[in-house]
Design a protein around this motif. Structure first.
Motif, mmCIF file in Angstrom:
data_model
loop_
_atom_site.group_PDB
_atom_site.id
_atom_site.type_symbol
_atom_site.label_atom_id
_atom_site.label_comp_id
_atom_site.label_asym_id
_atom_site.label_seq_id
_atom_site.Cartn_x
_atom_site.Cartn_y
_atom_site.Cartn_z
ATOM 1 N N ARG A 107 0.837 -1.206 0.000
ATOM 2 C CA ARG A 107 0.000 0.000 0.000
ATOM 3 C C ARG A 107 0.871 1.254 0.000
ATOM 4 O O ARG A 107 0.599 2.204 -0.717
ATOM 5 C CB ARG A 107 -0.963 -0.008 1.181
ATOM 6 C CG ARG A 107 -2.012 -1.082 1.049
ATOM 7 C CD ARG A 107 -3.128 -0.923 2.047
ATOM 8 N NE ARG A 107 -3.949 -2.100 2.103
ATOM 9 C CZ ARG A 107 -4.872 -2.424 1.210
ATOM 10 N NH1 ARG A 107 -5.077 -1.652 0.172
ATOM 11 N NH2 ARG A 107 -5.577 -3.526 1.332
ATOM 12 N N PHE A 108 1.948 1.239 0.787
ATOM 13 C CA PHE A 108 2.879 2.367 0.798
ATOM 14 C C PHE A 108 3.515 2.544 -0.577
ATOM 15 O O PHE A 108 3.614 3.648 -1.101
ATOM 16 C CB PHE A 108 3.965 2.150 1.860
ATOM 17 C CG PHE A 108 5.081 3.140 1.766
ATOM 18 C CD1 PHE A 108 4.917 4.434 2.220
ATOM 19 C CD2 PHE A 108 6.287 2.778 1.198
ATOM 20 C CE1 PHE A 108 5.947 5.354 2.126
ATOM 21 C CE2 PHE A 108 7.325 3.690 1.089
ATOM 22 C CZ PHE A 108 7.151 4.977 1.556
ATOM 23 N N GLY A 109 3.930 1.421 -1.186
ATOM 24 C CA GLY A 109 4.550 1.482 -2.513
ATOM 25 C C GLY A 109 3.606 2.001 -3.562
ATOM 26 O O GLY A 109 3.994 2.773 -4.434
ATOM 27 N N ALA A 110 2.341 1.604 -3.479
ATOM 28 C CA ALA A 110 1.346 2.085 -4.437
ATOM 29 C C ALA A 110 1.163 3.586 -4.301
ATOM 30 O O ALA A 110 1.088 4.305 -5.298
ATOM 31 C CB ALA A 110 0.010 1.368 -4.216
ATOM 32 N N LEU A 140 -0.196 -3.561 -7.728
ATOM 33 C CA LEU A 140 -0.160 -3.928 -9.144
ATOM 34 C C LEU A 140 -0.904 -2.917 -10.001
ATOM 35 O O LEU A 140 -0.446 -2.558 -11.084
ATOM 36 C CB LEU A 140 -0.730 -5.337 -9.341
ATOM 37 C CG LEU A 140 0.101 -6.466 -8.734
ATOM 38 C CD1 LEU A 140 -0.615 -7.799 -8.911
ATOM 39 C CD2 LEU A 140 1.497 -6.512 -9.325
ATOM 40 N N ARG A 141 -2.047 -2.448 -9.536
ATOM 41 C CA ARG A 141 -2.773 -1.420 -10.285
ATOM 42 C C ARG A 141 -1.941 -0.145 -10.390
ATOM 43 O O ARG A 141 -1.953 0.540 -11.413
ATOM 44 C CB ARG A 141 -4.134 -1.155 -9.645
ATOM 45 C CG ARG A 141 -5.132 -2.269 -9.952
ATOM 46 C CD ARG A 141 -6.534 -1.961 -9.475
ATOM 47 N NE ARG A 141 -6.674 -1.963 -8.025
ATOM 48 C CZ ARG A 141 -6.717 -3.050 -7.263
ATOM 49 N NH1 ARG A 141 -6.600 -4.242 -7.813
ATOM 50 N NH2 ARG A 141 -6.874 -2.960 -5.955
ATOM 51 N N GLY A 152 1.511 -14.490 -1.095
ATOM 52 C CA GLY A 152 0.127 -14.656 -1.502
ATOM 53 C C GLY A 152 -0.424 -13.353 -2.025
ATOM 54 O O GLY A 152 0.300 -12.372 -2.161
ATOM 55 N N ALA A 153 -1.712 -13.350 -2.320
ATOM 56 C CA ALA A 153 -2.390 -12.150 -2.793
ATOM 57 C C ALA A 153 -3.839 -12.228 -2.359
ATOM 58 O O ALA A 153 -4.330 -13.302 -2.010
ATOM 59 C CB ALA A 153 -2.288 -12.028 -4.304
ATOM 60 N N GLU A 154 -4.510 -11.082 -2.397
ATOM 61 C CA GLU A 154 -5.912 -11.073 -1.983
ATOM 62 C C GLU A 154 -6.772 -11.941 -2.875
ATOM 63 O O GLU A 154 -7.764 -12.504 -2.448
ATOM 64 C CB GLU A 154 -6.485 -9.643 -1.985
ATOM 65 C CG GLU A 154 -5.982 -8.791 -0.865
ATOM 66 C CD GLU A 154 -4.998 -7.735 -1.345
ATOM 67 O OE1 GLU A 154 -4.793 -6.786 -0.602
ATOM 68 O OE2 GLU A 154 -4.428 -7.867 -2.435
ATOM 69 N N LEU A 186 -2.330 -12.885 -8.881
ATOM 70 C CA LEU A 186 -1.221 -13.821 -9.101
ATOM 71 C C LEU A 186 -1.175 -14.269 -10.558
ATOM 72 O O LEU A 186 -0.095 -14.378 -11.138
ATOM 73 C CB LEU A 186 -1.361 -15.028 -8.180
ATOM 74 C CG LEU A 186 -1.273 -14.733 -6.682
ATOM 75 C CD1 LEU A 186 -1.490 -16.000 -5.881
ATOM 76 C CD2 LEU A 186 0.050 -14.093 -6.321
ATOM 77 N N GLU A 187 -2.330 -14.518 -11.149
ATOM 78 C CA GLU A 187 -2.375 -14.921 -12.557
ATOM 79 C C GLU A 187 -1.769 -13.846 -13.453
ATOM 80 O O GLU A 187 -1.011 -14.148 -14.372
ATOM 81 C CB GLU A 187 -3.811 -15.209 -12.983
ATOM 82 C CG GLU A 187 -4.387 -16.456 -12.360
ATOM 83 C CD GLU A 187 -5.848 -16.664 -12.711
ATOM 84 O OE1 GLU A 187 -6.317 -16.119 -13.731
ATOM 85 O OE2 GLU A 187 -6.521 -17.389 -11.962
ATOM 86 N N GLU A 188 -2.106 -12.598 -13.190
ATOM 87 C CA GLU A 188 -1.564 -11.484 -13.978
ATOM 88 C C GLU A 188 -0.033 -11.466 -13.901
ATOM 89 O O GLU A 188 0.643 -11.242 -14.902
ATOM 90 C CB GLU A 188 -2.128 -10.153 -13.479
ATOM 91 C CG GLU A 188 -3.606 -9.979 -13.731
ATOM 92 C CD GLU A 188 -3.897 -9.594 -15.164
ATOM 93 O OE1 GLU A 188 -3.333 -8.596 -15.638
ATOM 94 O OE2 GLU A 188 -4.692 -10.297 -15.810
ATOM 95 N N LEU A 189 0.507 -11.706 -12.719
ATOM 96 C CA LEU A 189 1.964 -11.740 -12.551
ATOM 97 C C LEU A 189 2.577 -12.916 -13.304
ATOM 98 O O LEU A 189 3.567 -12.771 -14.013
ATOM 99 C CB LEU A 189 2.331 -11.822 -11.064
ATOM 100 C CG LEU A 189 2.237 -10.527 -10.291
ATOM 101 C CD1 LEU A 189 2.255 -10.784 -8.800
ATOM 102 C CD2 LEU A 189 3.375 -9.598 -10.682
ATOM 103 N N ILE A 190 1.971 -14.088 -13.139
ATOM 104 C CA ILE A 190 2.487 -15.296 -13.795
ATOM 105 C C ILE A 190 2.461 -15.148 -15.312
ATOM 106 O O ILE A 190 3.380 -15.581 -16.013
ATOM 107 C CB ILE A 190 1.684 -16.533 -13.347
ATOM 108 C CG1 ILE A 190 1.972 -16.832 -11.869
ATOM 109 C CG2 ILE A 190 2.010 -17.747 -14.209
ATOM 110 C CD1 ILE A 190 1.046 -17.846 -11.247
ATOM 111 N N LEU A 191 1.416 -14.511 -15.828
ATOM 112 C CA LEU A 191 1.279 -14.338 -17.279
ATOM 113 C C LEU A 191 2.146 -13.213 -17.834
ATOM 114 O O LEU A 191 2.145 -12.960 -19.032
ATOM 115 C CB LEU A 191 -0.192 -14.087 -17.633
ATOM 116 C CG LEU A 191 -1.121 -15.279 -17.403
ATOM 117 C CD1 LEU A 191 -2.573 -14.865 -17.565
ATOM 118 C CD2 LEU A 191 -0.768 -16.419 -18.355
#
Length: 112
Positions: A11-14, A45-46, A65-67, A72-77
């Motif tokens: 959240r800080f990074g975003a 990610l957004r 993990g992720a919410e 995770l799929e977006e990252l893997i792809l």
């Protein structure tokens, strides 16, 4: 999904990526001994997608993990080209296998 300890930095990074606080940041290292907690992964990610004015070229991240599986799929792809190094550190080893199997089944269903 994950077992990482410590605070979430996503959240800080975003917030930093969507503001003007780091206009010339090229590398971002979120690599830890254990995966960072899932809280805020989607927000982060957004922010990566929306950070057109940020010249990020090399993001390293280790997740526990992720919410939701879609993040995770977006990252893997590979939907985030600036994420060059990615590691998953799940306490539930079959989780990633289930996720990958689900992705393959969906792809086969769409193609067939």
């Amino acid at each position: 999904n994950g077992c990482g300890s410590g605070p979430s930095f996503f959240r800080f990074g975003a917030d930093a990526l969507t503001g003007d606080s780091v206009p010339s940041l090229k590398s971002l290292n979120l690599w830890t001994e254990i995966g960072l907690r899932a809280e805020g992964v989607g927000v982060f990610l957004r922010a990566l997608k929306a950070s057109e004015h940020h010249p990020l070229e090399d993001v390293k991240v280790c997740l526990s993990g992720a919410e939701n599986d879609e993040d995770l799929e977006e990252l893997i792809l590979g939907r985030y080209p600036c994420v060059r190094t990615l590691r998953f550190d799940f306490c539930d080893p079959p989780y990633l296998s289930k996720l990958l199997r689900k992705m393959v089944e969906r792809e086969e269903g769409e193609g067939g």
